[in-house]
Structures are given as structure tokens and as C-alpha cells.
Design a protein around this motif. Sequence first.
Motif, short mmCIF file in Angstrom:
data_model
loop_
_atom_site.label_atom_id
_atom_site.label_comp_id
_atom_site.label_asym_id
_atom_site.label_seq_id
_atom_site.Cartn_x
_atom_site.Cartn_y
_atom_site.Cartn_z
N HIS A 186 0.81 -1.22 0.00
CA HIS A 186 0.00 0.00 0.00
C HIS A 186 0.85 1.27 0.00
O HIS A 186 0.31 2.37 0.11
CB HIS A 186 -0.93 0.00 1.21
CG HIS A 186 -2.09 -0.95 1.07
ND1 HIS A 186 -3.22 -0.68 0.34
CD2 HIS A 186 -2.27 -2.20 1.59
CE1 HIS A 186 -4.06 -1.70 0.41
NE2 HIS A 186 -3.51 -2.64 1.15
N GLY A 187 2.18 1.11 -0.13
CA GLY A 187 3.04 2.27 -0.29
C GLY A 187 3.49 2.93 0.99
O GLY A 187 3.96 4.07 0.97
N PHE A 188 3.43 2.20 2.12
CA PHE A 188 3.85 2.78 3.39
C PHE A 188 5.16 2.15 3.85
O PHE A 188 5.58 1.11 3.36
CB PHE A 188 2.77 2.58 4.46
CG PHE A 188 1.48 3.29 4.15
CD1 PHE A 188 1.34 4.64 4.41
CD2 PHE A 188 0.40 2.60 3.58
CE1 PHE A 188 0.15 5.30 4.11
CE2 PHE A 188 -0.78 3.25 3.29
CZ PHE A 188 -0.91 4.61 3.55
N ASP A 189 5.82 2.81 4.80
CA ASP A 189 7.10 2.36 5.33
C ASP A 189 6.86 1.64 6.66
O ASP A 189 6.22 2.19 7.57
CB ASP A 189 8.02 3.56 5.55
CG ASP A 189 9.43 3.15 5.95
OD1 ASP A 189 9.64 1.98 6.33
OD2 ASP A 189 10.33 4.01 5.87
N CYS A 190 7.37 0.41 6.78
CA CYS A 190 7.15 -0.38 8.00
C CYS A 190 7.74 0.30 9.24
O CYS A 190 7.25 0.08 10.36
CB CYS A 190 7.75 -1.77 7.84
SG CYS A 190 6.85 -2.83 6.68
N LYS A 191 8.78 1.11 9.05
CA LYS A 191 9.37 1.79 10.20
C LYS A 191 8.37 2.74 10.85
O LYS A 191 8.47 3.05 12.04
CB LYS A 191 10.61 2.55 9.76
CG LYS A 191 11.76 1.65 9.30
CD LYS A 191 12.96 2.47 8.87
CE LYS A 191 14.10 1.56 8.40
NZ LYS A 191 15.28 2.35 7.96
N ASP A 192 7.42 3.20 10.07
CA ASP A 192 6.42 4.14 10.58
C ASP A 192 5.07 3.48 10.77
O ASP A 192 4.34 3.78 11.73
CB ASP A 192 6.29 5.32 9.60
CG ASP A 192 5.16 6.27 9.98
OD1 ASP A 192 5.08 6.63 11.17
OD2 ASP A 192 4.38 6.65 9.08
N ALA A 193 4.73 2.56 9.87
CA ALA A 193 3.36 2.02 9.83
C ALA A 193 3.17 0.76 10.67
O ALA A 193 2.03 0.34 10.88
CB ALA A 193 2.96 1.72 8.39
#
Length: 255
Positions: A186-193
Amino acid sequence: MNYAKNELTIITKDADFSLKIIMNNPPPKVIHFKIGNKIIKKNGKTFAQQLDNADALSKYRNQFHFPKDNTGNPLLYFCGNSLGLQPKTVRSYIEQELLDWENLGVEGHFHAKHPWMPYHEFLTEKMANIVGAKPIEVVVMNTLTVNLHLMMVSFYRPTKTKYKIVIEKNAFPSDQYAVQSQINFHGFDCKDALIELTPRENEDIIYTDDIEKVIAEQGDSIALIMLGGELLHWTSIRYETHYRNCTSKKYSGWF
């Protein structure tokens, strides 16, 4: 009637017993067992043996292999949620499939002793009874990881502001990868999401209060809460997630 109070649990055949116990917070200790009109107020070895004697399923114990310690004594096995004990009949069943594969090759899909093509139909009736559904509503398929993906396709609908997923830290690797791949897709970064829950210092379990705290603090950005394998107070967790407009899903086991 309150079945769980003063740290006591009454085990009965009451249909709604399990729900009332799970909804109690904090979870009660199991120290009472009812056999007819007799109440046993013990939770030591004697109590455990009495539970075994009253267990209608105890006769099946001898149908499984138990791991043994260094002296050859069978171990007490409490890891069935991870990997069940091996049934003593499983070897002959596997040998039959290997024999059909050896002799029939691809024709085993239709002509094996237990044809492979309609294998799911052999399990439909029994699985329907387990999950409380009609046979036409049930199909046994895939592995847990695939089913997690299918679940997240339906329930993980991130937006620009509500996109985070909550799981327990050090979840089984395939579960972790499934969540991470959905976030990346979905275009998100695992470090944040990705929000990973950890036990308190010197503790081994995650407390319901700690989960509710995370939801209260970050609920406006959480899209999905996916937990499994813990005895949690799900009524209060779901209340908090609904209040914050999050989606919560419970799962267990892995394959």
C-alpha cells in the motif's frame, strides 16, 4: 449470575460459561471444578488428576506419541497451539499417499485411495461443526499466511492518515512478513506504519492495559490491530478500537 469472582472459576457445562469467564477482568484462577453436586477446591496435582478422570476425551490420549525426557518418561505437552502431537496413525496415512503418488502420479488427483482433487470435501462436514456453520458456508483451504493476506485485503484499508498495523513483536516470521508485505504493497514504510507490542520489563506476556494505552495514544492513525495467541480481554479491546474507528482481528496458530 457472576461465574468469576474473588479469583474463583466454576467449570460447568453452562453454554455461556466460557464467554463470561473471558469477559472477566482480570482473568480468574481456575481452582474450582464441579462434578455433579460436588465441588473440589484444589488446584494441585490431585485436582489435575480429577480433571483428567472426568475428561470425556481422555481416552484419546493413548492415540498420540508424546516426546520423552532423557530418562524416557513422557513429557507434559502444552504446545498443541503451535504443533500438535503426532497421531500414531499418521505414518500409515502418509505412506498411503506416498504409495498412490508412486503408482499413479498425476492420476492420483482422481484415482488415489483418497483422491486429491476433492480433498476439501472430506473435511467440510467436520469443519462446519467446529466453527458452527453450515457445510455450504465452509471450505478448508490455503495456509494461515495466505488466509492472513486474504483477511487483510478485506480489512486493511489504509488512508493517508490511518494506515498503521498493530501486532505483537517477534510474531511468527511468516505472520510478520505478511503484515510487512501488506504495508509495503500500500506504499507505506514499516518503520512508521508497523507498531509492535512488547511485554513489560521482566514479563513474558502482553497486558490488555498496555494494548489499550497504545490504541488511546495512536488510535487516530491505526487502521488494523491483529493479535493472536494471548489470553486478552477482547471485549474492552474491541470497545477501544471501535471508539477509535480501528479494525481488530484475532487469529491463532500458524502453518
